[in-house]
Every structure is written in C-alpha cells, then in structure tokens.
Scaffold this motif. Structure first.
Motif, mmCIF file in Angstrom:
data_model
loop_
_atom_site.group_PDB
_atom_site.id
_atom_site.type_symbol
_atom_site.label_atom_id
_atom_site.label_comp_id
_atom_site.label_asym_id
_atom_site.label_seq_id
_atom_site.Cartn_x
_atom_site.Cartn_y
_atom_site.Cartn_z
ATOM 1 N N ILE A 125 0.875 -1.174 0.000
ATOM 2 C CA ILE A 125 0.000 0.000 0.000
ATOM 3 C C ILE A 125 0.911 1.222 0.000
ATOM 4 C CG2 ILE A 125 -1.850 1.227 1.182
ATOM 5 C CD1 ILE A 125 -2.551 -1.595 0.065
ATOM 6 N N THR A 126 0.758 2.055 -1.005
ATOM 7 C CA THR A 126 1.698 3.152 -1.210
ATOM 8 C C THR A 126 0.965 4.467 -1.487
ATOM 9 O OG1 THR A 126 1.871 2.789 -3.610
ATOM 10 C CG2 THR A 126 3.375 1.530 -2.198
ATOM 11 N N HIS A 130 -3.096 6.031 -0.101
ATOM 12 C CA HIS A 130 -3.276 4.645 0.351
ATOM 13 C C HIS A 130 -3.704 3.760 -0.809
ATOM 14 C CE1 HIS A 130 -4.051 6.191 4.736
ATOM 15 N NE2 HIS A 130 -2.862 6.510 4.258
ATOM 16 N N ASN A 160 -8.658 2.942 -2.814
ATOM 17 C CA ASN A 160 -7.811 3.946 -2.175
ATOM 18 C C ASN A 160 -8.651 4.929 -1.372
ATOM 19 O OD1 ASN A 160 -8.854 5.803 -4.049
ATOM 20 N ND2 ASN A 160 -7.039 5.787 -5.336
ATOM 21 N N ASN A 161 -7.998 5.925 -0.775
ATOM 22 C CA ASN A 161 -8.759 6.816 0.106
ATOM 23 C C ASN A 161 -9.556 7.880 -0.650
ATOM 24 O OD1 ASN A 161 -6.716 8.644 -0.538
ATOM 25 N ND2 ASN A 161 -5.799 8.642 1.509
#
Length: 226
Positions: A125-126, A130, A160-161
């Motif tokens: 997770i990058t 996120h 993702n967020n």
C-alpha cells in the motif's frame, strides 16, 4: 447531473503522477556517498561504499534511500547492485512510495521487472492516497505495467482513500484511448470486480457511459457490469 458534478469535483482533486517527487538537479549535485553513487549509476562505487560501511537505508531530505534515487533516475546497474547488497526493496520514501510504484508511474517496464525480481511487493500500500502501484499504473494507462503487476499478484480490487479502484481510475482519470482501454480490459480479464461503485454510487459502467467511452462500455457490459 448530480453524478456528473460529483465525478468532476473528484477528478479536480485526484492524485497525479507529480505527487511522486524525484530528486531535482540541485539535490543530485549535493548528494554525497551512496546517494551520489546511485544517482550516477556507478555500481562499482555502490559496492565499494557498502563494503566500507555506507548505510544502505540512508535518507535524503525527501526520505529517499539510494535505491529510490537509482530507480527514479533509471540507473538499473546501481539499483541492481543495491538490491544484491541488501537494500530494503520495500522501503517507502517520505510520501510513502516504493520502487515498484516509482517504476510503474514512470512506465519503466525494465525497472519494474528488476524491482519485482529484487523483492519489492506488488501488494504494498503506497502513496498519500493509500493506493497501490496497480492503481497508479491504471490511472496513467500504462497497460503493459498493469499486466506485469497483475501477474505479480497486485490486489485487483483495492480501494484507495479517494474511493477508487484501479478499474475506476482507468476510466475517471483516463482518456478512453487505446492504452486506458487496454488497461481496463486487462483488469476485467484478470477478474477485477466490475461493479464496485465510487463514493457517489456510480459504477464503472455508469462512469464509462457518462464519458461516452464506447469501447470501455462494451468490455464492461460483456463482463456483466451493471
């Protein structure tokens, strides 16, 4: 109309490739030791410095290790040497990017292969969002990279967020052209869920229809999208 307004607002605040920050010319000129060797692509210097005790995980002001620098600057020999000598393949920089995501955003297939072979995980997770390398590559329509990440077991349905999957990003941040369409097709064929909606409740099919991306619509409909 409400869905179109919400989607447009989200796109204006969407992540872009520039969220990754490569070292600039001033930083590179100021590098010393292992960072300088990595930036120059000098594998022999990398090996000599590490054997003399240089810290593999030293950080520059952007939180980048020498390995991050080598990948950003496409210095494959230096990156290979750093990995062989024990550099952390899964280290994250100050913005939470790993080398697989850096290579994926750059559409650097050779460096991506080197990074995966060197132990960096496609499941990481990058980014500040996120996300994953797969989401970043789908956003940019890097279809060959997407296929490599799928083969490396990247999570197909990670959200993702921003509330987006890789499949959604290939639509809402794409241009409906050949590479984004090939990206979506690869995700669908790999088994990505075609009915995960965004935060407004819009499904991938709705998003593709809204943009009049006919080829994407056809792929989604054949896969049972609603």
């Amino acid at each position: 109309m409400l869905i179109r307004f919400i989607v447009a607002a989200l796109v204006l605040t969407a992540p872009v490739a520039s969220a990754q920050v490569a070292p600039d010319a001033t930083e590179i000129a100021a590098y010393q030791g292992l960072h300088a060797a990595a930036a120059a692509g000098d594998a022999a210097a990398v090996e000599r410095l590490v054997k003399n005790g240089a810290a593999l995980e030293a950080r520059d002001k952007g939180g980048r290790t020498p390995l991050h620098v080598a990948v950003h600057l496409k210095k494959a020999d230096a990156a290979r040497a750093l990995l062989r000598l024990g550099a952390d393949a899964n280290a994250l920089d100050a913005q939470a990017y790993d080398i697989v995501t850096i290579a994926s955003v750059a559409d650097d297939v050779a460096m991506l292969k080197l990074s995966l072979d060197g132990g960096c995980k496609a499941t990481n997770i990058t980014s500040p969002y996120h996300g994953t390398a797969l989401i970043a590559a789908a956003h940019l329509g890097h279809d060959e990279v997407v296929r490599m990440l799928i083969a490396a077991k990247a999570p197909l349905d990670h959200v993702n967020n921003l509330g987006w999957t890789a499949l959604i990003e290939s639509i809402v941040l794409g241009n409906g052209g050949a590479r984004h369409t090939a990206t979506l097709k690869a995700l669908v064929e790999a088994g990505a869920n075609v009915n995960i909606a965004d935060r407004s409740g819009a499904t991938p099919l709705t998003l593709a229809k809204t943009r009049r991306y006919a080829d994407m619509v056809a792929i989604l409909e054949r896969a049972g999208a609603r």
